[in-house]
Write a protein that holds these residues in place. Structure first.
Motif, PDB file in Angstrom:
ATOM      1  N   ASP A  30      44.454  83.788 -52.587  1.00 33.64           N
ATOM      2  CA  ASP A  30      45.077  82.482 -52.378  1.00 33.64           C
ATOM      3  C   ASP A  30      44.311  81.321 -53.016  1.00 33.64           C
ATOM      4  O   ASP A  30      44.602  80.166 -52.717  1.00 33.64           O
ATOM      5  N   CYS A  31      43.385  81.599 -53.898  1.00 31.85           N
ATOM      6  CA  CYS A  31      42.723  80.535 -54.663  1.00 31.85           C
ATOM      7  C   CYS A  31      43.003  80.674 -56.160  1.00 31.85           C
ATOM      8  O   CYS A  31      42.323  80.068 -56.989  1.00 31.85           O
ATOM      9  N   ILE A  32      44.011  81.481 -56.505  1.00 28.65           N
ATOM     10  CA  ILE A  32      44.379  81.733 -57.903  1.00 28.65           C
ATOM     11  C   ILE A  32      45.855  81.379 -58.071  1.00 28.65           C
ATOM     12  O   ILE A  32      46.702  81.866 -57.317  1.00 28.65           O
ATOM     13  N   ASP A  33      46.156  80.554 -59.048  1.00 33.99           N
ATOM     14  CA  ASP A  33      47.501  80.007 -59.200  1.00 33.99           C
ATOM     15  C   ASP A  33      48.550  81.047 -59.594  1.00 33.99           C
ATOM     16  O   ASP A  33      48.323  81.858 -60.504  1.00 33.99           O
ATOM     17  N   TRP A 155      40.466  78.446 -58.397  1.00 35.11           N
ATOM     18  CA  TRP A 155      39.815  77.324 -57.717  1.00 35.11           C
ATOM     19  C   TRP A 155      38.557  77.792 -57.019  1.00 35.11           C
ATOM     20  O   TRP A 155      38.533  78.887 -56.488  1.00 35.11           O
ATOM     21  N   PRO A 156      37.509  76.948 -56.995  1.00 40.66           N
ATOM     22  CA  PRO A 156      37.421  75.627 -57.620  1.00 40.66           C
ATOM     23  C   PRO A 156      37.478  75.725 -59.139  1.00 40.66           C
ATOM     24  O   PRO A 156      37.135  76.760 -59.718  1.00 40.66           O
ATOM     25  N   ASN A 245      26.465  75.543 -52.592  1.00 38.50           N
ATOM     26  CA  ASN A 245      26.643  74.375 -51.718  1.00 38.50           C
ATOM     27  C   ASN A 245      26.985  73.131 -52.542  1.00 38.50           C
ATOM     28  O   ASN A 245      27.925  72.396 -52.217  1.00 38.50           O
ATOM     29  N   ARG A 246      26.233  72.898 -53.599  1.00 43.21           N
ATOM     30  CA  ARG A 246      26.500  71.723 -54.431  1.00 43.21           C
ATOM     31  C   ARG A 246      27.900  71.810 -55.057  1.00 43.21           C
ATOM     32  O   ARG A 246      28.678  70.846 -55.024  1.00 43.21           O
ATOM     33  N   GLU A 247      28.231  72.950 -55.625  1.00 44.73           N
ATOM     34  CA  GLU A 247      29.490  73.061 -56.352  1.00 44.73           C
ATOM     35  C   GLU A 247      30.699  73.063 -55.423  1.00 44.73           C
ATOM     36  O   GLU A 247      31.759  72.525 -55.768  1.00 44.73           O
ATOM     37  N   THR A 248      30.561  73.658 -54.233  1.00 45.04           N
ATOM     38  CA  THR A 248      31.673  73.640 -53.283  1.00 45.04           C
ATOM     39  C   THR A 248      31.890  72.242 -52.735  1.00 45.04           C
ATOM     40  O   THR A 248      33.038  71.801 -52.562  1.00 45.04           O
TER      41      THR A 248
END
Length: 386
Positions: A30-33, A155-156, A245-248
């Motif tokens: 569910d994070c892939i278009d 995503w991201p 953590n930074r990228e999320t």
């Protein structure tokens, strides 16, 4: 069971439909278009997402090769967790043991394959999110070399760690899926004999039963190899945590404070906002050092071998009572940092109905050899006495 999942799928699938040809069936995380469908990332915070205007590259390639895309797979919210617990959609059932966590973040992808709901599923792996649930659910899961499979439409949108890759119940399907989603993938090389492979056994702190299962599988494969220590594994694990953590937070921090995120994700994402530039810079230094160490270890070997997880997955009850799962990614997360291809394949545990995960790590760009090694190991285990 959550009304937001398909009845009878153990919360593994969010929807069923049909796109494509008559080939093997596929579920998409569910994070892939998927064109015409919203991509919700397993989160109520994205429940009103607009339908995707076009297919992700991986979806487009599967359809072009005649695969049947038949389902949308559930996941850990925002792909930001290892348990697979999802209080909004419902938690996918672990097909090996319903009492245990299915693993995240590609929980529905692993559960659906393990339960036989689809032949293949496509997940994503930022800190072990394919290999960890594959090991929990007793299936094969492959994280390709970073960049080998297009992330366009996943995503991201920006990540230095994340890879899109397949789950399946056997290596032949993993190889077939890679041939479709990875341009230039060499099918002949991915099925080449590997009886004489040179494989180094990485010394890892794992439960005795899992260490014994991995050693027995190595022995069954008939490979030659020596034990090695791999420097900076712990530092690479910690650096991988800093960067995820930074990228999320960069990708999803704007969702904070709206009351729509799960309690755990809200807390973790808020804390991730405090990740300093200095910590990121140190993590990048570790990336360079650790990547060089893995490259050096592979200079005279075809692969590194170790457990996927250092212990069996805890029960859902244990997690809800406060059991920590962070160290379960200690052996998988470092290879997101370095970008090397890594495969988890199920191996039997003596005296148990459960299977453990054995991880093979290979040279960057040499995904075919890792797949071939996995195929050889699978065949060797079939021949081994029960």
């Amino acid at each position: 069971m959550s009304e937001r999942t398909v009845a009878g799928t153990g919360n593994a699938l969010l929807s069923r439909f049909h796109l494509g040809g008559s080939g093997p069936t596929v579920a998409i995380k569910d994070c892939i278009d998927i064109a015409g469908q919203p991509t919700c990332g397993g989160s109520a915070a994205l429940a009103d997402a607009r339908p995707a205007a076009q297919h992700a590259d991986v979806v487009r390639r599967l359809l072009a090769d005649g695969w049947q895309i038949t389902a949308r797979a559930n996941m850990h919210e925002l792909a930001y967790g290892m348990t697979g617990i999802n209080e909004w959609n419902g938690t996918p059932v672990n097909p090996q043991d319903a009492a245990r966590m299915p693993g995240g973040s590609s929980s529905g992808s692993a559960s659906a394959v393990g339960a036989g709901l689809v032949d293949v599923s496509i997940g994503s792996d930022t800190g072990g999110s394919i290999r960890l649930p594959a090991a929990c659910c007793g299936v094969a899961g492959f994280k390709p070399t970073y960049g080998r499979v297009s992330r366009a439409g996943a995503w991201p949108q920006a990540s230095t760690l994340d890879c899109v890759g397949p789950f399946a119940r056997n290596m032949d399907l993993i190889i077939s899926a890679m041939a479709s989603i990875a341009p230039g993938f060499d099918l002949a090389a991915a099925r080449a004999p590997q009886a004489g492979a040179r494989v180094k056994l990485v010394q890892a702190d794992a439960d005795p039963a899992i260490a014994a299962a991995v050693q027995a599988a190595f022995d069954a494969a008939g490979w030659t190899g020596t034990p090695i220590g791999l420097a900076d594994m712990q530092a690479a694990f910690e650096a991988g945590m800093v960067l995820i953590n930074r990228e999320t937070h960069t990708a999803f921090g704007h969702l904070l404070g709206r009351g729509s995120l799960g309690t755990d994700i809200e807390k973790r994402l808020a804390a991730a906002g405090a990740t300093s530039d200095e910590a990121v810079a140190r993590a990048e230094q570790v990336r360079g050092t650790f990547t060089a160490a893995v490259d050096a270890a592979l200079a005279d070997a075809d692969a590194l071998l170790m457990p996927t997880l250092p212990a069996l997955p805890p029960t859902l009850a244990e997690i809800r009572n406060g059991a920590s799962v962070l160290t379960l990614s200690a052996l998988v997360r470092p290879f997101n940092l370095s970008g090397h291809p890594a495969l988890s394949i199920p191996v039997p545990i003596a005296g148990s109905k459960l299977k453990a995960g054995l991880q093979l790590v290979g040279r960057k760009g040499d995904d075919e050899t890792i797949c071939a090694l996995g195929l050889h190991l699978e065949q060797a285990l079939r021949r081994a006495p029960a």
